[in-house]
Design an enzyme around this catalytic site. Structure first.
Site, PDB file in Angstrom:
ATOM      1  N   ASP A 262      66.429 107.038  92.520  1.00  0.00           N
ATOM      2  CA  ASP A 262      67.647 106.228  92.480  1.00  0.00           C
ATOM      3  C   ASP A 262      67.515 104.983  93.358  1.00  0.00           C
ATOM      4  OD1 ASP A 262      67.636 107.454  94.915  1.00  0.00           O
ATOM      5  OD2 ASP A 262      69.726 108.083  94.867  1.00  0.00           O
TER       6      ASP A 262
ATOM      7  N   HIS B 245      43.118  86.950  92.207  1.00  0.00           N
ATOM      8  CA  HIS B 245      44.447  87.545  92.330  1.00  0.00           C
ATOM      9  C   HIS B 245      44.418  88.815  93.188  1.00  0.00           C
ATOM     10  CE1 HIS B 245      45.946  85.405  88.433  1.00  0.00           C
ATOM     11  NE2 HIS B 245      45.900  84.607  89.482  1.00  0.00           N
TER      12      HIS B 245
ATOM     13  N   ASP C 263      46.685  83.281 100.629  1.00  0.00           N
ATOM     14  CA  ASP C 263      47.510  82.533  99.671  1.00  0.00           C
ATOM     15  C   ASP C 263      48.891  83.164  99.739  1.00  0.00           C
ATOM     16  OD1 ASP C 263      48.798  81.424  97.457  1.00  0.00           O
ATOM     17  OD2 ASP C 263      47.019  81.461  96.198  1.00  0.00           O
TER      18      ASP C 263
ATOM     19  N   ASP D 211      54.113  77.485  98.268  1.00  0.00           N
ATOM     20  CA  ASP D 211      52.835  78.064  97.831  1.00  0.00           C
ATOM     21  C   ASP D 211      51.714  77.388  98.619  1.00  0.00           C
ATOM     22  OD1 ASP D 211      50.797  79.286  96.464  1.00  0.00           O
ATOM     23  OD2 ASP D 211      51.248  78.418  94.509  1.00  0.00           O
TER      24      ASP D 211
ATOM     25  N   HIS E 140      39.400  77.884  87.925  1.00  0.00           N
ATOM     26  CA  HIS E 140      40.839  77.697  87.655  1.00  0.00           C
ATOM     27  C   HIS E 140      41.188  76.220  87.744  1.00  0.00           C
ATOM     28  CE1 HIS E 140      41.772  77.112  91.972  1.00  0.00           C
ATOM     29  NE2 HIS E 140      41.001  78.159  92.226  1.00  0.00           N
TER      30      HIS E 140
ATOM     31  N   HIS F  17      49.680  73.442  89.587  1.00  0.00           N
ATOM     32  CA  HIS F  17      50.734  73.874  88.662  1.00  0.00           C
ATOM     33  C   HIS F  17      52.068  73.385  89.196  1.00  0.00           C
ATOM     34  CE1 HIS F  17      51.824  76.981  91.626  1.00  0.00           C
ATOM     35  NE2 HIS F  17      50.542  77.287  91.708  1.00  0.00           N
TER      36      HIS F  17
ATOM     37  N   HIS G 246      55.048  79.527  89.688  1.00  0.00           N
ATOM     38  CA  HIS G 246      54.465  78.805  88.556  1.00  0.00           C
ATOM     39  C   HIS G 246      55.653  78.337  87.734  1.00  0.00           C
ATOM     40  CE1 HIS G 246      50.198  80.798  88.700  1.00  0.00           C
ATOM     41  NE2 HIS G 246      50.512  80.137  89.797  1.00  0.00           N
TER      42      HIS G 246
ATOM     43  N   GLU H  82      45.177  72.580  94.604  1.00  0.00           N
ATOM     44  CA  GLU H  82      44.489  73.764  95.119  1.00  0.00           C
ATOM     45  C   GLU H  82      43.082  73.952  94.571  1.00  0.00           C
ATOM     46  OE1 GLU H  82      46.033  77.525  93.488  1.00  0.00           O
ATOM     47  OE2 GLU H  82      47.681  76.373  92.634  1.00  0.00           O
TER      48      GLU H  82
ATOM     49  N   TYR I 198      34.167  79.743  94.873  1.00  0.00           N
ATOM     50  CA  TYR I 198      34.055  81.198  95.000  1.00  0.00           C
ATOM     51  C   TYR I 198      32.633  81.587  94.604  1.00  0.00           C
ATOM     52  CZ  TYR I 198      38.958  80.038  94.377  1.00  0.00           C
ATOM     53  OH  TYR I 198      40.187  79.438  94.473  1.00  0.00           O
TER      54      TYR I 198
ATOM     55  N   ARG J  49      39.690  78.517  99.227  1.00  0.00           N
ATOM     56  CA  ARG J  49      40.695  77.741  98.494  1.00  0.00           C
ATOM     57  C   ARG J  49      41.587  77.060  99.520  1.00  0.00           C
ATOM     58  NH1 ARG J  49      42.145  81.306  95.312  1.00  0.00           N
ATOM     59  NH2 ARG J  49      44.096  82.132  96.140  1.00  0.00           N
TER      60      ARG J  49
ATOM     61  N   GLU K   4      45.210  74.930  99.501  1.00  0.00           N
ATOM     62  CA  GLU K   4      46.338  74.609  98.610  1.00  0.00           C
ATOM     63  C   GLU K   4      47.511  74.057  99.390  1.00  0.00           C
ATOM     64  OE1 GLU K   4      49.083  76.885  95.238  1.00  0.00           O
ATOM     65  OE2 GLU K   4      47.981  78.054  96.735  1.00  0.00           O
TER      66      GLU K   4
END
Length: 444
Positions: A36, A240, A257, A268, A351, A355, A362, A391, A395, A412, A414
């Site tokens: 619940d 991710h 990130d 972000d 990538h 964005h 996003h 960003e 890698y 990365r 960003e």
């Protein structure tokens, strides 16, 4: 008139330009986590953008007629017993007055009122195909209107996806939205700085995540804007990855990130730093390449530039850096133009460089100019008021022919960029980024 009412009027004007009709915009449903216990509730972005109302079980209806228009909220009734358990409810009357609706009804009245509002309306506007339950409800309401055909009542002859208008509206941020996004960016920048100050070999990823969440919440953020990525060592090469229990090792990099959500708007940020506070030679070499790529992308971000210009600028710097460091072998792949044309750089950068950013991390909005003639639509031209991320990254997974000194390095960087009249403003610039800044803050 408050900002939400202004947006409703703007949407109604768009609807009237298409001949008028009725728009139906529900908020998000509550979601059960287990037994619940519910997941923390978060409103639907489209609904909140037009209403400012954050309670569940609510629907906004806008009626755009030729002579007059109307905004109507359907929401939960006041219930003092449920408020003991779940907290305050506005109820229709209080919601109507506080949020500036023309009318408000209990949510239980929805099935009775919507067919009445749709009767003889030229069109219905809603998020076509987004939610199967809503699609079924709209079909049911339209069916009830069609059953009155012998009485001279007509059902809407047109259906429009209301998101086509709302996405374009949301793409351009007004002054109040920008102020909130700047504050969200400040909170998130402070969280990244806190993580750098506290990071040490021997900690676990989830402990750094806890530092981020603490900084978000203590500064007024309601939620993280997305599940934080805290990735050490080879985990940083998983795009991710989510914060787990991996231990920060002396000599590894840490990629974070993470961004907070404040009053419905996301930030972000990504930063990469050494767990021990000092970049090694190979780490620094790749980091400086990514930083230079981001600087090139930022320089290509501004009014009258294409959305993809920043990506193209970053890719050129990254590709040249891959050749210079030996990640790519010139004898096998050729020069930088060849690397870009053949896409060889995608082995280490797979990538895009940005964005849209706004109520969703996003965020909504077309990336290509769908109104341009022909099937091959050009990339969208940037305009003041748009907000996007910048960003780039590198890698390096272990692979034959790749220098071992660079294996398992994931980087990365960003930032969030607000397009201005003469360029762009990095609203996340407070988060330490240069090698000198990062090493200095980690010595504190």
């Amino acid at each position: 008139m408050n900002q939400f009412a202004i947006r409703r009027e703007k949407l109604i004007a768009h609807m009237q330009a298409l001949g008028g009709g009725v728009a139906i915009i529900p908020t998000a449903p509550e979601a059960m986590r287990n037994a619940d216990a519910d997941y923390p509730y978060r409103h639907d972005s489209y609904f909140y953008y037009l209403s400012g109302f954050t309670e569940p079980e609510a629907v906004l209806v806008l009626v755009a007629g030729h002579a007059a228009s109307q905004s109507i909220l359907f929401c939960r009734e006041k219930n003092l017993e449920r408020e003991i358990w779940d907290g305050y409810r506005h109820g229709p009357e209080a919601a109507r007055g506080k949020f500036g609706f023309d009318a408000a009804y209990p949510i239980d009245a929805l099935d009775g009122e919507i067919p009445r509002l749709l009767a003889n309306a030229p069109a219905v506007f809603y998020a076509l195909g987004r939610d199967a339950r809503l699609d079924r409800q709209v079909r049911k309401w339209l069916g009830e209107v069609r059953m009155q055909g012998r009485a001279g009542i007509a059902a809407p002859a047109q259906a429009y996806d209301v998101r086509m208008v709302l996405d374009e509206m949301r793409l351009f941020k007004d002054a109040e939205e920008i102020a909130v996004m700047r504050r969200a960016a400040q909170i998130s920048s402070a969280a990244h700085a806190r993580a750098m100050r506290t990071a040490r070999p021997g900690q676990r990823e989830y402990q750094l995540e806890a530092e981020l969440l603490h900084e978000f919440r203590r500064n007024g953020s309601q939620f993280p804007a997305y599940t934080s990525i805290v990735a050490t060592g080879p985990n940083a090469c998983v795009l991710h990855y989510r914060a787990g229990d991996a231990v920060l090792q002396d000599g590894d990099l840490v990629l974070i990130d993470a961004g907070c959500e404040l009053d419905g708007y996301a930030s972000d940020i990504t930063r990469t730093f050494p767990a021990n506070g000092v970049f090694s030679g190979p780490q620094r070499a790749l980091y400086e390449i990514v930083l230079a790529a981001q600087e090139a992308a930022i320089a290509a971000t501004g009014p009258d530039r294409r959305f993809t210009d920043g990506h193209d600028a970053a890719v050129r710097v990254l590709a040249q850096g891959m050749l210079d460091t030996g990640l790519l072998d010139t004898n096998k792949v050729g020069g930088v133009d060849d690397v870009i044309a053949k896409g060889d750089y995608r082995q280490f950068y797979m990538h895009r460089t940005g964005h849209w950013l706004g109520m969703d991390v996003h965020d909504v909005g077309e990336y290509r100019d769908r109104d341009a003639p022909g099937p091959d639509k050009p990339w969208r031209t940037l305009r003041p008021g748009m907000v996007l991320t910048v960003e780039p990254g590198i890698y390096v997974r272990p692979a034959e022919g790749v220098p071992e000194a660079y294996w398992n390095i994931g980087i990365r960087i960003e930032d969030d960029a607000l397009v201005t009249a003469d360029g762009c403003e990095l609203i996340t610039a407070d988060a330490p980024k240069s090698v000198a800044e990062i090493e200095a803050i980690m010595r504190q």
